[in-house]
Enzyme design. Structure first.
Site, short mmCIF file in Angstrom:
data_model
loop_
_atom_site.label_atom_id
_atom_site.label_comp_id
_atom_site.label_asym_id
_atom_site.label_seq_id
_atom_site.Cartn_x
_atom_site.Cartn_y
_atom_site.Cartn_z
N PHE A 182 0.74 -1.02 0.02
CA PHE A 182 -0.20 0.14 0.15
C PHE A 182 0.82 1.31 0.13
O PHE A 182 1.87 1.46 0.48
CB PHE A 182 -1.19 -0.09 1.29
N CYS A 183 0.26 2.24 -0.14
CA CYS A 183 0.71 3.83 -0.42
C CYS A 183 -0.18 4.77 -0.56
O CYS A 183 -1.30 4.09 -0.08
CB CYS A 183 1.34 3.89 -1.68
N THR A 184 -0.03 5.92 -0.56
CA THR A 184 -1.01 7.35 -0.68
C THR A 184 -2.32 7.15 -1.18
O THR A 184 -3.55 6.41 -1.38
CB THR A 184 -0.07 8.84 -0.47
#
Length: 252
Positions: A182-184
């Site tokens: 996951f990331c922004t």
């Protein structure tokens, strides 16, 4: 009442005409009074825009008129003021730099897990096949420090180009687990998931839409802190609101 619509969006799609698009999109955004950043590269588009809702959504609708962008699905949040100072459109080598040229998401995405599904997996402690689920934060250290999923794996990388080496160092610990990167907003975790697949990890997913989509479509459970964003709001809470003051410096 919050009057400014903020959106973030990306798509990996071949753009051999990136230089031509730069001029067109800059003129269109300025005419609509928008501010923010649009990044273009041969591999795709990545943008962050703010303005009144009609103008922002009108810009996206016009983009969707190009069949390459027909399925754009921006993440939305609201603010009292525009968190950008100018309108920039840039052509770069990559829309998110990884320095790993064999990773080309436009040729095929890694499997994605919907925010609601990830929330359910985290709640029950395993995926639908009974396999242990781990979340892998692909962001930079200072972003992670603003907030992340409970018990997320954090390799303390200083920039995304360090991710391939970190994966090599820690890959063995991920075997036989369901790994959700996951990331922004989804762009880094998409490249990360493809790389993990290429490195032989079998049960890999990317979080569809990243943290911002998770906040938008769930109650934010199993996430602590806020989400660092690269604009003047600095950090967003799980309800996508910005605090009145942020104690984390904006890094660009």
């Amino acid at each position: 009442m919050t009057a400014v619509l903020n959106i973030s969006c990306y798509k990996f799609v071949p753009l051999p005409d990136a230089e031509v698009l730069r001029e067109q999109l800059h003129a269109r955004a300025v005419a609509l009074g928008l501010k923010g950043t649009i990044l273009l590269a041969e591999e795709g588009i990545n943008f962050f825009l703010a303005g009144d809702a009609a103008s922002v959504r009108g810009f996206v609708d016009t983009l969707r008129g190009d069949e390459r962008f027909a399925d754009l699905d921006p993440k939305e949040s609201w603010s009292d003021t525009v968190p950008f100072r100018k309108m920039l459109v840039k052509v770069k080598r990559e829309i998110i730099r990884m320095d790993h040229p064999t990773i080309r998401p436009a040729q095929g995405r890694a499997p994605a897990v919907a925010p609601a599904t990830l929330r359910r997996w985290l709640e029950q402690g395993h995926d639908d096949d009974g396999r242990e689920v781990v979340t892998l934060d692909t962001r930079n250290t200072f972003e992670v420090d603003a907030g992340t999923f409970d018990n997320a794996i954090d390799w303390r990388i200083g920039k995304f180009t360090e991710f391939p080496a970190a994966l090599q160092a820690h890959k063995a610990a991920l075997q036989d687990k369901t790994v959700v990167s996951f990331c922004t907003g989804g762009i880094r975790c998409e490249k990360a998931a493809i790389l993990m697949q290429e490195e032989g990890l079998e049960h890999v997913y990317q979080l569809e839409g990243g943290i911002l989509k998770y906040f938008e479509h769930t109650d934010g459970a199993h996430y602590h802190g806020g989400c660092f964003v690269f604009d003047e709001r600095a950090v967003l809470a799980t309800d996508l609101s910005a605090p009145e003051s942020a104690d984390i410096a904006i890094k660009k």
